[in-house]
Design a protein around this motif. Sequence first.
Motif, short mmCIF file in Angstrom:
data_model
loop_
_atom_site.label_atom_id
_atom_site.label_comp_id
_atom_site.label_asym_id
_atom_site.label_seq_id
_atom_site.Cartn_x
_atom_site.Cartn_y
_atom_site.Cartn_z
N LEU A 296 0.79 -1.23 0.00
CA LEU A 296 0.00 0.00 0.00
C LEU A 296 0.83 1.29 0.00
CD1 LEU A 296 -2.90 -1.07 2.39
CD2 LEU A 296 -3.07 -0.63 -0.06
N PRO A 297 2.00 1.37 0.64
CA PRO A 297 2.77 2.62 0.59
C PRO A 297 3.20 3.03 -0.82
CG PRO A 297 3.48 1.30 2.45
CD PRO A 297 2.55 0.44 1.66
N SER A 298 3.12 2.13 -1.80
CA SER A 298 3.43 2.54 -3.17
C SER A 298 2.47 3.63 -3.65
CB SER A 298 3.40 1.34 -4.12
OG SER A 298 2.11 0.74 -4.16
N ILE A 299 1.27 3.69 -3.06
CA ILE A 299 0.31 4.75 -3.39
C ILE A 299 0.91 6.12 -3.14
CG2 ILE A 299 -1.90 5.78 -2.68
CD1 ILE A 299 -2.96 2.97 -2.22
N TYR A 300 1.78 6.23 -2.11
CA TYR A 300 2.34 7.52 -1.74
C TYR A 300 3.21 8.13 -2.84
CZ TYR A 300 0.97 6.28 3.05
OH TYR A 300 0.26 5.93 4.17
N VAL A 301 3.68 7.32 -3.77
CA VAL A 301 4.49 7.84 -4.87
C VAL A 301 3.78 7.68 -6.21
CG1 VAL A 301 6.72 7.65 -3.73
CG2 VAL A 301 5.82 5.67 -4.94
N GLY A 302 2.44 7.50 -6.16
CA GLY A 302 1.65 7.48 -7.38
C GLY A 302 1.77 6.21 -8.19
#
Length: 525
Positions: free
Chosen positions: A191-197
């Motif tokens: 899920l933290p991949s969302i933070y970089v689009g």
Amino acid sequence: MTSVKWDAVYVGSGITALTHAALIVDRNPALRVLILEQHDVPGGYATEFCRPKLGARFDCSLHKLSGMGPQGNLRALFRELGLEDKIRLFFPPTFFEVVSTVRLSLPEDARATQLCLTQMFPTEEVALGRFFAEVATYGRDGYMQFETLQGNYEPDFKQLRWAHRNLKPLTVAQALRQRFGDSRLIEILSLPSIYVGCYPEQCAYLYFLHVVYASLFMRSAYLEGGSQHLSNLLVKKLRLAGSDVRTNVDVERIEVDSDDGSQATGVVACGQLIRCSHVYVNASPEHAMRDLLPNLDALQDLRRRAREQIPANSTSTIYLLLDTRPDLIGLGSAETMVLAEAPEQAEQSRALARSSPTDAEIAENAYWVKSSFEVTNYALLSASGGNVVIVNVLDDVRHWPERKTAEYRAKKRRLVQVVLSRLFRAIPALESHVKYREVSTPRTCERYTRNKAGSGYGALVSPYAAAGVSGIAFPVGNVSFLSAWVSGSGYEATMGFARLMARSVQLSRHTVTANERAVRPTNAN
């Protein structure tokens, strides 16, 4: 034509430009720089819009700041800028909360998060231990990249070579599948991949490890007053130093020496030539190459590279104002992730959408119906902005109609219905308390930033992404690029890059001699 010559002019007032300008002016108070912004507020994505009659303030970007712990890079930069005592920070107790068939809160601490996940997925205990060891080791090396380039941190180079050989070619999806068997755990960890689009099948695993390290080891915080407060502090600092930030100014072109095209001499804005010793472009390289720089033979290869640079996903965002505090009706965490019901099917649907990017039905199913998305409780973070909740869905501009059309308006209504129905299924108590909502789309991002594909995250940080314009000597002298397109996404990456670039520039009154080319980061691609 103006007779004033500025030491530097910035095209765009994003947070990278504001940070860089504040730092170089701090180091040489005699300098005078000018920042030009097409929008009516400075800050790029670090801005807000208000609805005064509703008492609501909506932040245009997630103002989560990683690296804000005592040893964090961003905290050190705030200290260097003299801003540390001018801000109030909120440190959330959770990294994020996951809602699906079950609810899971991940603490804002690496060891506690590892234990929490081990309790929920006991058969993955050994694999989780290895994963968090990779975060602590290779994530730290990535996090310290700017300090390494300045000679302030020396990594284990044998370890670094191993990571670049074995981890750099992997996406997050590939790496996590090699390490884990449970698809729900894989989706939660990714899920933290969302933070970089990025979706996990796009995001570079090595870059992802540093994002997780920045949050769980270096701590994340939120800024009271939102991201606009940070931009305003930097603008005030510049104006007090005798520099200027002007809004509602459209830069038409970068003026280049007419004899050989080897040097930039200024910019043309509102029909006037503004002379300067250096031009910093805080905008998409493709926009600069296509619209601002002359059609020089020396730029043809870079034009091609800028066109080939893959943008990160854009976002569709739903801004909600509630009639009560969100934490009283089920949204108790600062950030909540609504988990994909079938992660593997979601990835397959996104692959289909990328192969048919203009097919609205396929794209809406992939991005709105199937994929995980993020919800921020801004009321918990910055109570002065009202009972605001913001829902962000990674999206693609190519299936969106042009603005101000019936098709566009209908699609916005469809977005609200589809995404909010998923949110209300996960947290039913929210539905009856929404008193106002507003929507932005990838077309909105395009309109206000001219970013390629409306991407607020800059370039895609993936193993296969094109290199863009960084890492080579730029043929036109006195021109440099500052933005997420060259630094990587997120406040810590962009502001850290500005700090690195500022330290590599030797400045004197009306003279800007740049050595940036020697210190450009590898950007994890």
